[in-house]
Design a protein around this motif. Structure first.
Motif, PDB file in Angstrom:
ATOM      1  N   MET A   1       0.777  -1.212  -0.057  1.00  0.00           N
ATOM      2  CA  MET A   1       0.098  -0.024   0.032  1.00  0.00           C
ATOM      3  C   MET A   1       1.081   1.311   0.099  1.00  0.00           C
ATOM      4  N   ARG A   2       0.544   2.124  -0.573  1.00  0.00           N
ATOM      5  CA  ARG A   2       1.136   3.507  -0.726  1.00  0.00           C
ATOM      6  C   ARG A   2       1.042   4.332   0.565  1.00  0.00           C
ATOM      7  N   ALA A   3       2.284   4.724   0.821  1.00  0.00           N
ATOM      8  CA  ALA A   3       2.492   5.550   2.282  1.00  0.00           C
ATOM      9  C   ALA A   3       1.881   6.959   1.814  1.00  0.00           C
ATOM     10  N   PRO A   4       1.611   7.706   2.897  1.00  0.00           N
ATOM     11  CA  PRO A   4       1.063   9.078   2.408  1.00  0.00           C
ATOM     12  C   PRO A   4       2.294  10.326   2.469  1.00  0.00           C
ATOM     13  N   TYR A   5       3.077   9.998   1.547  1.00  0.00           N
ATOM     14  CA  TYR A   5       4.241  11.297   1.487  1.00  0.00           C
ATOM     15  C   TYR A   5       4.833  10.892   0.026  1.00  0.00           C
ATOM     16  N   GLN A   6       5.615  11.746  -0.486  1.00  0.00           N
ATOM     17  CA  GLN A   6       5.998  11.785  -1.844  1.00  0.00           C
ATOM     18  C   GLN A   6       7.583  12.061  -1.766  1.00  0.00           C
ATOM     19  N   VAL A   7       8.286  11.449  -2.634  1.00  0.00           N
ATOM     20  CA  VAL A   7       9.779  11.792  -2.810  1.00  0.00           C
ATOM     21  C   VAL A   7      10.173  12.376  -4.011  1.00  0.00           C
ATOM     22  N   LEU A   8      11.066  13.147  -3.828  1.00  0.00           N
ATOM     23  CA  LEU A   8      11.922  13.939  -5.172  1.00  0.00           C
ATOM     24  C   LEU A   8      13.390  13.370  -5.332  1.00  0.00           C
ATOM     25  N   VAL A   9      13.642  13.102  -6.291  1.00  0.00           N
ATOM     26  CA  VAL A   9      15.451  12.822  -6.412  1.00  0.00           C
ATOM     27  C   VAL A   9      15.824  13.270  -7.576  1.00  0.00           C
ATOM     28  N   LEU A  10      16.987  13.992  -7.300  1.00  0.00           N
ATOM     29  CA  LEU A  10      17.665  14.848  -8.158  1.00  0.00           C
ATOM     30  C   LEU A  10      19.072  14.211  -8.750  1.00  0.00           C
TER      31      LEU A  10
ATOM     32  N   GLU B   1       6.048   3.371  -0.201  1.00  0.00           N
ATOM     33  CA  GLU B   1       5.406   2.341  -0.163  1.00  0.00           C
ATOM     34  C   GLU B   1       5.452   1.333   1.198  1.00  0.00           C
ATOM     35  N   GLU B   2       4.458   1.166   1.695  1.00  0.00           N
ATOM     36  CA  GLU B   2       4.157   0.399   3.047  1.00  0.00           C
ATOM     37  C   GLU B   2       5.128   1.072   3.974  1.00  0.00           C
ATOM     38  N   ASP B   3       6.045   0.188   4.777  1.00  0.00           N
ATOM     39  CA  ASP B   3       6.826   0.673   5.923  1.00  0.00           C
ATOM     40  C   ASP B   3       8.190   1.438   5.447  1.00  0.00           C
ATOM     41  N   GLU B   4       8.391   1.913   4.241  1.00  0.00           N
ATOM     42  CA  GLU B   4       9.473   2.338   3.584  1.00  0.00           C
ATOM     43  C   GLU B   4       9.712   3.664   4.461  1.00  0.00           C
ATOM     44  N   THR B   5      11.129   4.073   4.616  1.00  0.00           N
ATOM     45  CA  THR B   5      11.360   5.406   5.118  1.00  0.00           C
ATOM     46  C   THR B   5      11.417   6.265   3.768  1.00  0.00           C
ATOM     47  N   PRO B   6      11.592   7.653   3.895  1.00  0.00           N
ATOM     48  CA  PRO B   6      11.592   8.422   2.826  1.00  0.00           C
ATOM     49  C   PRO B   6      12.989   8.357   1.806  1.00  0.00           C
ATOM     50  N   ILE B   7      14.004   8.072   2.519  1.00  0.00           N
ATOM     51  CA  ILE B   7      15.216   7.488   1.771  1.00  0.00           C
ATOM     52  C   ILE B   7      15.389   6.151   0.960  1.00  0.00           C
TER      53      ILE B   7
ATOM     54  N   LEU C   1      -6.994   9.223  -0.822  1.00  0.00           N
ATOM     55  CA  LEU C   1      -6.702   7.767  -0.738  1.00  0.00           C
ATOM     56  C   LEU C   1      -6.721   7.273   0.669  1.00  0.00           C
ATOM     57  N   TRP C   2      -6.148   8.046   1.577  1.00  0.00           N
ATOM     58  CA  TRP C   2      -6.223   7.649   2.981  1.00  0.00           C
ATOM     59  C   TRP C   2      -6.998   8.331   3.926  1.00  0.00           C
ATOM     60  N   GLY C   3      -8.322   8.636   3.358  1.00  0.00           N
ATOM     61  CA  GLY C   3      -9.319   9.298   3.939  1.00  0.00           C
ATOM     62  C   GLY C   3      -9.369  10.752   4.096  1.00  0.00           C
ATOM     63  N   GLU C   4     -10.607  11.343   4.509  1.00  0.00           N
ATOM     64  CA  GLU C   4     -10.866  12.734   4.395  1.00  0.00           C
ATOM     65  C   GLU C   4      -9.901  13.406   5.396  1.00  0.00           C
ATOM     66  N   ASP C   5      -9.319  13.057   6.028  1.00  0.00           N
ATOM     67  CA  ASP C   5      -8.174  13.907   7.371  1.00  0.00           C
ATOM     68  C   ASP C   5      -6.864  14.176   6.553  1.00  0.00           C
ATOM     69  N   ILE C   6      -6.568  13.727   5.494  1.00  0.00           N
ATOM     70  CA  ILE C   6      -5.243  13.613   4.913  1.00  0.00           C
ATOM     71  C   ILE C   6      -5.358  14.693   3.606  1.00  0.00           C
ATOM     72  N   TYR C   7      -5.139  15.985   3.859  1.00  0.00           N
ATOM     73  CA  TYR C   7      -5.166  16.783   2.594  1.00  0.00           C
ATOM     74  C   TYR C   7      -4.031  17.028   2.073  1.00  0.00           C
ATOM     75  N   VAL C   8      -3.029  16.873   2.634  1.00  0.00           N
ATOM     76  CA  VAL C   8      -1.857  17.283   1.829  1.00  0.00           C
ATOM     77  C   VAL C   8      -0.564  16.372   2.207  1.00  0.00           C
ATOM     78  N   LEU C   9       0.462  15.933   0.942  1.00  0.00           N
ATOM     79  CA  LEU C   9       1.481  15.039   1.412  1.00  0.00           C
ATOM     80  C   LEU C   9       2.764  15.740   1.503  1.00  0.00           C
ATOM     81  N   LYS C  10       3.534  15.409   2.438  1.00  0.00           N
ATOM     82  CA  LYS C  10       4.983  16.195   2.494  1.00  0.00           C
ATOM     83  C   LYS C  10       5.737  15.436   1.542  1.00  0.00           C
ATOM     84  N   GLU C  11       6.554  16.289   0.619  1.00  0.00           N
ATOM     85  CA  GLU C  11       7.497  15.816  -0.447  1.00  0.00           C
ATOM     86  C   GLU C  11       8.909  15.861   0.236  1.00  0.00           C
TER      87      GLU C  11
END
Length: 158
Positions: A1-10, A40-46, A84-94
């Motif tokens: 399952m997707r975790a409620p955050y985003q990552v950016l890699v340069l 994904e699931e229990d991943e850390t951002p790194i 996707l994660w319910g009505e309480d999560i409006y923004v995702l951290k990137e």
């Protein structure tokens, strides 16, 4: 399952004290950005950043990553299309990262049509998202400071 955050890699490469950054043209919307994706699931951002960089560009997980201070908040609907994660999560951290690669060879996934290696000034003008521009600015400043400090140290010790 997707975790409620985003990552950016340069991805970046340093040759003869010049720095180039890889930016990627999305196949679905046609704009330029860094490598991006969700946890994904229990991943850390790194861990997510390393997986996404491998899946989207063939960048192996053992290359050196820099965790950036740049962090953005993205509307959940812009990232995944719905609550996707319910009505309480409006923004995702990137969370943003740089990764040093030894070669300009990239293995593109179907998510991207093309990629370019550019200097900071050229890359930042093509990027669509402000979060990408800010993270690239931070990465560029950090790398320039490292290069300048190494040169200064070398001169002082000769």
């Amino acid at each position: 399952m997707r975790a409620p955050y985003q990552v950016l890699v340069l991805p970046y490469i340093i040759t003869d004290n010049s720095i180039e950054y890889a930016i990627f043209k999305r196949s679905d919307f046609g704009y330029w950005q860094g490598l991006a994706g969700g946890g994904e699931e229990d991943e850390t951002p790194i861990e997510s950043a390393k997986r996404e960089a491998f899946e989207e560009a063939g960048i192996t997980k053992d290359y050196p990553y820099i965790e950036l201070d740049s962090m953005s908040s993205l509307p959940v609907e812009d990232v995944v299309g719905n609550f996707l994660w319910g009505e309480d999560i409006y923004v995702l951290k990137e969370f943003s990262f740089g990764v040093k690669v030894p070669t300009k060879d990239i293995s593109l996934s179907k998510e991207h049509l093309n990629y370019k290696w550019l200097c900071f000034e050229e890359a930042v003008t093509l990027l669509k998202w402000d979060s990408n521009k800010t993270a690239l600015w931070e990465l560029n400043k950090r790398l320039l400071n490292r290069i300048n400090n190494k040169q200064k140290f070398a001169k002082e010790n000769t």
